[in-house]
Design an enzyme around this catalytic site. Structure first.
Site, PDB file in Angstrom:
ATOM      1  N   SER A  14       0.833  -1.392  -0.067  1.00  0.00           N
ATOM      2  CA  SER A  14      -0.022   0.015   0.082  1.00  0.00           C
ATOM      3  C   SER A  14       1.112   1.412  -0.042  1.00  0.00           C
ATOM      4  CB  SER A  14      -0.928   0.071   1.376  1.00  0.00           C
ATOM      5  OG  SER A  14      -0.349  -0.099   2.205  1.00  0.00           O
ATOM      6  N   ASP A 187       3.631  12.353   8.685  1.00  0.00           N
ATOM      7  CA  ASP A 187       2.464  12.431   8.945  1.00  0.00           C
ATOM      8  C   ASP A 187       1.714  11.565  10.091  1.00  0.00           C
ATOM      9  OD1 ASP A 187       2.379  10.196   7.704  1.00  0.00           O
ATOM     10  OD2 ASP A 187       0.956  11.010   6.063  1.00  0.00           O
ATOM     11  N   HIS A 190       3.151   7.526   7.516  1.00  0.00           N
ATOM     12  CA  HIS A 190       4.116   7.446   6.478  1.00  0.00           C
ATOM     13  C   HIS A 190       5.671   7.738   6.895  1.00  0.00           C
ATOM     14  CE1 HIS A 190       0.243   7.924   4.616  1.00  0.00           C
ATOM     15  NE2 HIS A 190       0.646   6.782   3.938  1.00  0.00           N
TER      16      HIS A 190
END
Length: 255
Positions: A14, A187, A190
């Protein structure tokens, strides 16, 4: 297809994978380390969970392909571990289904060829405070906790051990760093360059220690076009040339 043929490594997952070539990411580091050793292919899909990965694994890794990967580094779990939404929409996948989805994906990858190896990355931890501060108003409330990431990470590790697959416990490795909450994320989820360096270190440890033939650690693979040439840079003595095919002066000294 550019030649000559090199080993092929595919990064599949992902957003942790899709963004791995950004911000000094772990994928970019691997591409640099293996620049004259192997081809690093990116198959990262922002927002995907194990359900969507299972739906598309045959398209991304067709069994009939003439060239199969030597290594697949796979990551799913962080999106699956997010809390469910009352609408039934969203990325959440119950733990038992996540385990079964990943079992099917791993079996598919291992059956691509006799040479295909698999390394699974667990969910990294998350900085819940940073997530809350940076949450976009475009999204519904994000229910993502470090505890749930740890639960899915543990399930992933157990599955890999059951199937004889190498696994990197990112959830634990990142939290060993003293200031991991403030240094390892962009963030809250990530990875920053600091977080990615930890991932690279852990992947290289597995590649070095794995009992695979051939060994896929970068120091074990041949360097492409490594032979001496009169067209190399001229040495200070004015008589010889210097072969710089193994030069690593431009980057960190990865082991």
């Amino acid at each position: 297809m550019a030649g000559p043929g090199r080993p092929v490594f595919v990064l599949f997952g992902s957003s942790i994978v899709q963004l791995s070539f950004s911000n000094g990411g772990w994928g970019a580091h691997l591409a640099d380390i293996y620049a004259r050793k192997a081809d690093i292919l990116l198959r990262g899909y922002n927002g995907w969970n194990s359900r969507r990965a299972l739906q598309n694994v045959d398209r991304i890794f067709p069994k009939e392909a003439s060239v199969q990967p030597d290594l697949v580094i796979i990551y799913f779990g962080g999106n699956d571990s997010m809390g469910s939404h009352s609408s039934g929409l969203g990325p959440h996948v119950p733990l038992e289904e996540y385990i079964e989805n990943m079992r099917k994906i791993i079996v598919h990858l291992k059956n691509l060829s006799d040479k295909t190896r698999v390394i699974f990355l667990t969910s990294p931890p998350v900085n819940e405070e940073q997530l809350h501060i940076l949450r976009s108003s475009l999204y519904a409330e994000i229910k993502r906790t470090n505890k749930d990431c740890g639960i899915y990470s543990e399930a992933c590790i157990k599955l890999c051990r059951d199937l004889g697959v190498e696994v990197v416990d990112i959830w634990t490795a990142i939290q060993k760093k003293d200031n991991w909450k403030t240094s390892c994320f962009t963030d809250g989820v990530h990875l920053s360059s600091e977080g990615s360096k930890i991932v690279v270190d852990e992947i290289l440890k597995v590649l070095k220690e794995a009992k695979w033939e051939p060994n896929l650690h970068w120091k074990s693979l041949p360097t492409e076009f490594a032979e001496d040439s009169p067209y190399d840079s001229v040495a200070a003595n004015g008589k010889d040339t210097i072969n710089s095919s193994e030069s690593t002066f431009h980057r960190e000294n990865w082991h």
